[in-house]
Structures are given as structure tokens and as C-alpha cells.
Scaffold this active site. Structure first.
Site, PDB file in Angstrom:
ATOM      1  N   GLU A 192     -51.650  36.102  35.731  1.00  0.00           N
ATOM      2  CA  GLU A 192     -52.888  35.350  35.948  1.00  0.00           C
ATOM      3  C   GLU A 192     -52.588  33.864  36.131  1.00  0.00           C
ATOM      4  O   GLU A 192     -53.132  33.212  37.025  1.00  0.00           O
ATOM      5  CB  GLU A 192     -53.835  35.541  34.761  1.00  0.00           C
ATOM      6  CG  GLU A 192     -54.522  36.888  34.706  1.00  0.00           C
ATOM      7  CD  GLU A 192     -55.604  36.923  33.646  1.00  0.00           C
ATOM      8  OE1 GLU A 192     -56.285  35.893  33.453  1.00  0.00           O
ATOM      9  OE2 GLU A 192     -55.777  37.980  33.003  1.00  0.00           O
ATOM     10  N   SER A 256     -41.312  53.493  34.450  1.00  0.00           N
ATOM     11  CA  SER A 256     -40.748  54.800  34.117  1.00  0.00           C
ATOM     12  C   SER A 256     -40.999  55.745  35.279  1.00  0.00           C
ATOM     13  O   SER A 256     -41.816  55.467  36.164  1.00  0.00           O
ATOM     14  CB  SER A 256     -41.398  55.401  32.860  1.00  0.00           C
ATOM     15  OG  SER A 256     -41.322  54.534  31.767  1.00  0.00           O
ATOM     16  N   ASP A 328     -54.504  46.538  33.717  1.00  0.00           N
ATOM     17  CA  ASP A 328     -54.800  45.198  33.204  1.00  0.00           C
ATOM     18  C   ASP A 328     -55.773  45.278  32.037  1.00  0.00           C
ATOM     19  O   ASP A 328     -56.953  45.583  32.217  1.00  0.00           O
ATOM     20  CB  ASP A 328     -55.382  44.342  34.336  1.00  0.00           C
ATOM     21  CG  ASP A 328     -55.698  42.925  33.895  1.00  0.00           C
ATOM     22  OD1 ASP A 328     -55.362  42.559  32.753  1.00  0.00           O
ATOM     23  OD2 ASP A 328     -56.280  42.180  34.703  1.00  0.00           O
ATOM     24  N   ASP A 331     -57.172  39.274  29.597  1.00  0.00           N
ATOM     25  CA  ASP A 331     -57.811  38.215  30.370  1.00  0.00           C
ATOM     26  C   ASP A 331     -57.598  36.888  29.663  1.00  0.00           C
ATOM     27  O   ASP A 331     -57.589  36.815  28.424  1.00  0.00           O
ATOM     28  CB  ASP A 331     -59.313  38.461  30.534  1.00  0.00           C
ATOM     29  CG  ASP A 331     -59.629  39.392  31.692  1.00  0.00           C
ATOM     30  OD1 ASP A 331     -58.782  39.557  32.582  1.00  0.00           O
ATOM     31  OD2 ASP A 331     -60.736  39.972  31.696  1.00  0.00           O
TER      32      ASP A 331
END
Length: 818
Positions: A192, A256, A328, A331
Site C-alpha cells: 500500500e 506454496s 488482503d 488496511d
């Protein structure tokens, strides 16, 4: 997550005097004295009945007990027998107490972790544990503490070198390491900030054009009332960078591979499941293999010392594997604080008071502790004051200042991950498997499934936010209320699939779903390139039916799909006669195999590196500017660039090489970019490997050393470290090994941390291997005994049946009740 140990030994400040003291007690004695007793009879306080521990020829314990609590007491005991130093290091990192034994070099690490507040968080979580989970975790602690009590005068060598004693273990110690795993597998906040700095440098439209994306990704959403400068978050990145030496949070491609096929695709008629997690590699290995049978548990696979339960493995009826979802769940909120009162922050039309927590950090060598005050808003802890006014219109005035708060699902009190693992270990079918994963909160994972009835499946597990606005790719204003989370995506809406018609499922950190999938909110993430998933699927499709051997060949595959795509583009390039043409002619004959002896692989590594940096040269200042990104500045940029490769290759393939492409900017053409990258590659390889391109080999550039935290001390290097060896593969090959060039002082080794192949037709035919061994004691025969097999693509059997275990048992230890 594993500790990156490159400089920790020097940071600890091991002196010649300490090494002399080690020599004084006798090197051989010091090495062998801590080795655990693995045969005979030992009394273990708190057991209700005797427990049998059979260690096989690979050092893997098979634990047989009558009761659940005895089973986990014995697991704690054997974990401590083999990995007590690793466990001690991990709990100190997780609690932010490393400076107590390391000194000032670890202070920034402790500051970072104390700011996040893991220790505060797990203290709250203890009271939230359900009764069964608390009972089994407490039993595990009894085993750990009994081992410490019995070995006070023969502790692992690292304790002797550092002159410390382990304190008794508590429930909070078992809850803190999963938070560290979540930290290393959920690092979107760095991206971000990097994206905000790019917006500030080149503008919104250009940032959107440059942004690495899958073709179907939506545009970058920039909050209308936020403005960015390249120094946004500089202090937070600096703090995280300084801490990364110890925390391991370095924005490497933690990923992975996992795939599963149904019985219609196997020679046995029952499913096969493969899994190989990619993490930072060190000695001892993060994983510890175990086989547990007792009470209502019968499960085998990989555990992590200092945590309870089998994380990847199988029981009598089902098998499962994990890959990092890279979704995600973080924030950054830009908070506005009152310049006259640093505790008052703006929230809509009012002012709220931030919570302040004082953290006292004891530092070895300092007479006085270091004290920090952590401010916490309703969004989360303040991790960084914004430095100066943001570019555009000023956002810092005479009356307000700004700081960044981290909102992250892992900072919500929730101790359910261990319960999820316990339930997963005992699940008997798809419904029970999914019910177990409802408790899995962080880190979000892709989980593949198979059962002996022939079913296969996939499920995304993890707590993901519903954002009212923004796509989570940039810091957002915290004062307006417009960007708050509106809850979490319900588990029933997360992607899952049972028995796909194709009879196969593959997950390799690529994008999970597109925007059309029906969820309460879009599922966002920074996906890795799709090449590994594409290659696995292609290899599965080459054969109608598979067995353990064909799965092993897939896990060992080092074919680079982007490498083959780049060969096609370089073949289009026209060059004048000379060294560059000679190298080009060699490269275009390359078959894409990134094995250590590959000449084409050596050329590809250089071409890829220089091509990406030439294409993105207009933002290169952000990749290297220490004022913005700290001492590990390039690491977030590394992933940004690596994820740009599909976009670069696709655009190049669609354009004439010698005509300017407006996307490149500055009148540049793809032919010019390729020539520049090739020129740099040839000059570099000539300097490093000589002027005969036929002698250039990938393995001369790409080497692996498995490092121990104390192995950077020259006198201890031969004792603790293993390697170097030439090694194949890279970020985008199935057999993954990522060794980025730009480490800013810390060597990153990201690779296959363990390999599993589960055969649901015959559990004894399952296979496993890890780069290292079961033991953390350097004098143990099981400290590094699996490395040669791991490098060669070989395996050991993952023993299951009692007859198979007895045939391969080398020591039997009976733990007796008082």
C-alpha cells in the site's frame, strides 16, 4: 515464517571470550551433552497413562497414547527435546523480548512487535479459549516444561553460548507464534505504501498504467480525499525494515504449491494430494514431522514447534494441504491528530482519545530499559507518523498532524486457529473439514482436500474484510468514516469446490476467482504470477493417470514458462555480429529448464532482472531510496517488479519490437529495451563468469546455504550452517527457489520448506522430505540428514501403520505416569 539468520549471530555480539568458554568445557562434550534421551523409560509429571514414543530412522517420532491430553503432553515433550532453542527464539521474537538476550541490535525488532501488540493481544485471547483447546494446550505446556526441568544442566548449545536459561512456558507463548506467521504471510501494508509513493511520483494515471495486474483486474482506486508523497510511511517502513533481520518480515513471495487429483486420474483409483510450502529457509527447519495416535486423534504430518496440532497432513480418512492465499486483510488508515494534543484524533465531526500503552523493553547491555508509548486508535496501532506535508494540497496544518494506523484482522482477539487445527486433525469428511475451517482466521489460506471415499475439494479459509469503499491498495483517510470495514465476508461465501468435473484442483498463489464470483465484497490480494499453476496443470494433463512417482516429478520440475516466453521475444531481436549476438544465439536454443548446469538459465536470470528494471526505470528512485523505504528498501519493490513480468511479456509480444510503445514512455521501443537488457546481462556475466558464454552456468550464480541464527559467527559457521550448493529453479518454477539479488544487507533464501505427497490408497506409500532434519541439535545425526535427498528430489516414507512404524523404529522411549 522462518527467522532470517544472516547477521543475527554478529548482532548478538558473541565474543571470543564466549567461544573460549565453550572450548573450555570441551567442544565435543558441549555438542553431545544436550542430545535428548530417546530410548528407555522416563517419568513425565501429569500423565494419566504410559505413552510410547517410537522414533524412526529419519528421527520422526510416532507417539502412541490412550488419552488426548497425554498425547499432546508427549508432543510438547518431544518438540522441546529436539527444538527447544528454536522454540525459545520464536517466543522471544513474538513477544518482542529479543533484545533481552541480543542487546541493542534487536531493539527495533522489539519496538515493531510491541507496537503491533502481539503479547497484549494473546493475553486477551487466553480467556477466550474454549475448554477443550485450553486443556490440550495446557497438556502440551506440561510436556515442554517437564523437558526443561529435566534438562536444566544440559540445555541446547545455543543456551550455553548465550548464557541464558529458558523460563517456564505459558499459554500466551503458544498463541503468539501464529501471530508471527500471520505477519509474514500478510504484508499488504508495505505494498500500500509503495503504491502510494508511486502515485505521488508519477501521478494516478501513470500509476494505474504501470501497476502489475492480472488482465481482468480492475483499475487502481484512489480515494478522492487522500494525497500521497514518496515519504508517506517512511518511518513505519524503516522500523519494519530494521526489525526484519529478526522478524523475517521482508516481503518475499511467501507462497506454496498444492494440487489434488481424484481417483479417476490415478493408477490406484483413489486420490493423490501434493503440497510444498515456500518459506524462508534456515536451520533448523520451521517444520517438524510427527505421527500422533491416541484418544480420538490419529494424524500425521507437519507441526511447528511451539504450536499444537498437525498443520499439513492426513488422518485415517482425509488429507489436506495449504498454500498462502495472499488475500488482503490489512488496511492503512491516515489519522488526523490534534497538534496541541497528540492523543486526540479526528473522527467525523468529533475528536476521540487514542488509547496509550506503555511498553518497557529490557535491553542486554543497557542499565535502563527502553520505554515506548504506543498510540492506538479504533482502527489499530499507530505504526508511522507521516513525515511532512503530502504532495498536492497540504494535509498537515497548524492544528493537525497525521499518522498511519494499521487495521488488520490478526489484531482482533481470536484464539480460534488452534481449535481449527484440532478439528481439522479429526475431520472425517468434507462437511467436517469445512466446519473446522470456519475457525481459521489468519493467515488466510487456500486448502486442498481429499478423502478415502474418492472426493476432492478446495476451500478458501480466513477472515476477509468487507470494505465500504476503496480496493485496499492504498492508504485511506481515517477521519471521514467512509472507508470503514463493514464486517467480514461470511465463510459460506468464500470460494470452495467439491469434486470438479476435471478431477483435479491446483492452487499456487495465483488469483483465486474473478470479479464475477458472488461474494458480499470483492476478494482482493496481491497474487503471484500464474506460471507455477499453469505448469502444474500442464504436467497433470500430460498423463491420464498419476501415481506418487509422477507427482514427485512434478514437484521437482524446474521449467520456466516466462523464460520460454522471453526466448521467443529475444529470437525476434536483430543484432549486429558480436558478443551480444553470440549470447542471443545461445539463449534462443534454451529449453527453459532452470537446472544448475543451464547456460540459458544464467542468461535468463540476468535478462529478467535488467529487463524489469529498465522497463520501470521512471520509478527506480523508489526502489533504492533509503529515506523512503529504509535499509531493506528494495524488498517491497522486488515483489512489485516480479509481479509485473506477465504484463511486460504480454505487452512485448503484442508490439513490433522497433516501433515506440507509448506505454513504455519516452519514445522507447521494446527492441531498444531488450537490447539494453541484453547488453547489461552480457557485460555482467562476462565480469562474473568469464568471457566464454558456454561456461556460464545458472548454478554458479544461484546457490543455497542453509543458515542457523548463530552461523554468521565465523567460528561457528561450520558447526551450524550447511552449504553452499548450486540449486535450480526460481520464483516461477514449480520447484521454487527465490534468491533475490537486492537484499539490502540481508540474504533472502525463499524455497520449498517441505514436500508432501499423500496417497489415499495406501497411507504408508505417502512421502515427505524437508531441507534439514528433525533435530535442532547440530551434533544430532538428524540435524541435516534430509538435505541430500531434498536436493536430489528424493523422499522418505511417511510411515503410518503400526507394522511399518515398528519395522523402521530405531529408538523407543516410554513416558511413564507419576
Amino acid at each position: 515464517m522462518t527467522l532470517n539468520p544472516t547477521r543475527i549471530g554478529k548482532a548478538i555480539g558473541i565474543t571470543a571470550g564466549a567461544l573460549a568458554a565453550l572450548a573450555g568445557i570441551g567442544a565435543i562434550t558441549a555438542l553431545r551433552r544436550p542430545l535428548p534421551r530417546t530410548g528407555g523409560r522416563i517419568r513425565l509429571p501429569g500423565l494419566r497413562a504410559a505413552v510410547e514414543v517410537r522414533r524412526d530412522r529419519w528421527g520422526i517420532p510416532h507417539i502412541y497414547a490412550e488419552h488426548n491430553d497425554d498425547l499432546f503432553c508427549a508432543l510438547g515433550y518431544v518438540h522441546a527435546q529436539d527444538r527447544l532453542w528454536q522454540m525459545e527464539l520464536h517466543r522471544r521474537i513474538g513477544h518482542g523480548r529479543l533484545a533481552e538476550i541480543v542487546g541493542p541490535a534487536a531493539l527495533d525488532s522489539d519496538r515493531f512487535i510491541r507496537t503491533l501488540g502481539f503479547s497484549r493481544l494473546v493475553q486477551r485471547e487466553v480467556s477466550l479459549l474454549d475448554d477443550e483447546t485450553a486443556t490440550l494446550m495446557t497438556a502440551y505446556l506440561r510436556g515442554v516444561n517437564a523437558c526443561i526441568d529435566q534438562t536444566t544442566h544440559r540445555l541446547p548449545l545455543e543456551f550455553t553460548i548465550l548464557g541464558i536459561q529458558p523460563q517456564p512456558w505459558e499459554l500466551t507463548d503458544l498463541l503468539v507464534w501464529p501471530k508471527m506467521m500471520a505477519l509474514t504471510l500478510s504484508s499488504n501494508w508495505m505494498q500500500e505504501l509503495l503504491q502510494a509513493q508511486i502515485v505521488a511520483l508519477v501521478g494516478v494515471e501513470r500509476a494505474i498504467a504501470l501497476r502489475p495486474r492480472y488482465p481482468e483486474d480492475g483499475p487502481l482506486t484512489v480515494p478522492a480525499d487522500a494525497h500521497y508523497t514518496p515519504d508517506l510511511g517512511a518511518a513505519a517502513l524503516q522500523l519494519a525494515s530494521d526489525a526484519a533481520l529478526f522478524t523475517g518480515e521482508n516481503e518475499t513471495p511467501q507462497g506454496s504449491n498444492a494440487w489434488v487429483v481424484s481417483g479417476q486420474r490415478t493408477t490406484s483409483g483413489r486420490p493423490l494430494l501434493a503440497n510444498d510450502p515456500h518459506l524462508n529457509l534456515s536451520l533448523p527447519n520451521l517444520w517438524y514431522q510427527v505421527h500422533l495416535e491416541g484418544g480420538d486423534f490419529h494424524v500425521a504430518g507437519a507441526t511447528i514447534p511451539a504450536t499444537c496440532g498437525v498443520i499439513i497432513g492426513h488422518n485415517r480418512r482425509i488429507a489436506w494441504g495449504l498454500t498462502n492465499a495472499r488475500t488482503d486483510n490489512q488496511d492503512l488508515f491516515i489519522e488526523q491528530f490534534d497538534a496541541a494534543d497528540p492523543l486526540r484524533y479526528r473522527w467525523r465531526d468529533e475528536w476521540l482519545t487514542a488509547e496509550v500503552v506503555r511498553e518497557t523493553i529490557h535491553v542486554k547491555g543497557q542499565t535502563e530499559p527502553t520505554v515506548i508509548d504506543v498510540r492506538i486508535t479504533h482502527h489499530g496501532p499507530i505504526i508511522d507518523p507521516v513525515a511532512g506535508a503530502l504532495r498536492g494540497e497540504p494535509t498537515t496544518t497548524d492544528t493537525t498532524t497525521q499518522a498511519l494506523a494499521l487495521r488488520w484482522t490478526a489484531l482482533d482477539p481470536s484464539p480460534t486457529l488452534t481449535r481449527a487445527v484440532f478439528r481439522l486433525n479429526r475431520a472425517q469428511n468434507w462437511d467436517e473439514f469445512r466446519a473446522a475451517l470456519q475457525d481459521w482466521d489468519v493467515p488466510p489460506q487456500n486448502v486442498v482436500y481429499a478423502d478415502i471415499d474418492g472426493h476432492i475439494g478446495y476451500c478458501l479459509a480466513g477472515r476477509l474484510p468487507i470494505r465500504r469503499q476503496s480496493d485496499g491498495s492504498l492508504p485511506v483517510p481515517g477521519w471521514s468514516g467512509e472507508y470503514e470495514w463493514a464486517g467480514y465476508i461470511p465463510f459460506v461465501e468464500l470460494p470452495s469446490q467439491l469434486d470438479p468435473p476435471a478431477g483435479a484442483l491446483v492452487t499456487a498463489n495465483h488469483r483465486i476467482i474473478d470479479e464475477r464470483y458472488p461474494t458480499s465484497a470483492p476478494i482482493r490480494g496481491l497474487w503471484l504470477n500464474p506460471y507455477r499453476a499453469q505448469r502444474i496443470q500442464a504436467l497433470l494433463d500430460e498423463h491420464k493417470q498419476h501415481d506418487v512417482r509422477s507427482f514427485a516429478r512434478i514437484q521437482g520440475d524446474v521449467v520456466s514458462l516466462p523464460g520460454k516466453a522471453l526466448v521467443e521475444q529475444v529470437a525476434r531481436l536483430q543484432l549486429e555480429p558480436g558478443m551480444e549476438q553470440r549470447v542471443r544465439d545461445l539463449f534462443v536454443t534454451w529449453d527453459g529448464h532452470l537446472h544448475p548446469e543451464s547456460v540459458g538459465g544464467a542468461i535468463y536470470e540476468g535478462l529478467r532482472y535488467h529487463l524489469l528494471r529498465i522497463v520501470y526505470q521512471e520509478i527506480s528512485d523508489l526502489f533504492q531510496a533509503p529515506a523512503a523505504l529504509g535499509s531493506f528498501s528494495v524488498l517491497p519493490a522486488n515483489i512489485y517488479l516480479e509481479c509485473a513480468l506477465p504484463t511486460v511479456l504480454a505487452r512485448m509480444a503484442s508490439q513490433p519490437l522497433d516501433q515506440p510503445d507509448a506505454w513504455l514512455g519516452q519514445g522507447r521501443s521494446w527492441g531498444g529495451v531488450l537490447r539494453a537488457a541484453l547488453g547489461r546481462t552480457v557485460a555482467e556475466l562476462t565480469e562474473r563468469l568469464g568471457d566464454d558464454p558456454n561456461r556460464w552456468q545458472y548454478g554458479r550464480l544461484h546457490t543455497l546455504t542453509l543458515r542457523h541464527p548463530l552461523g554468521s559467527v565465523p567460528a561457528l559457521t561450520p558447526l551450524f550452517n550447511r552449504g553452499p550448493w548450486p540449486i535450480g529453479g526460481d520464483l516461477d518454477t514449480v520447484n521454487h527457489c527465490y534468491l533475490p539479488r537486492d537484499n539490502a544487507g540481508m540474504k533472502i533464501t525463499n524455497g520449498v520448506s517441505v514436500r508432501f505427497i499423500f496417497d489415499l490408497n495406501d497411507w504408508d506409500n505417502s512421502r515427505a522430505i524437508l531441507p534439514g532434519g528433525q533435530s535442532g541439535h547440530p551434533a544430532s545425526p538428524h540435524y541435516a540428514d534430509m538435505i541430500a535427498a531434498w536436493r536430489a528430489g528424493a523422499y522418505h516414507p511417511l510411515l503410518w501403520s503400526r507394522p511399518a512404524v515398528e519395522r523402521h523404529s530405531t529408538q523407543v522411549l516410554t513416558l511413564l505416569a507419576d
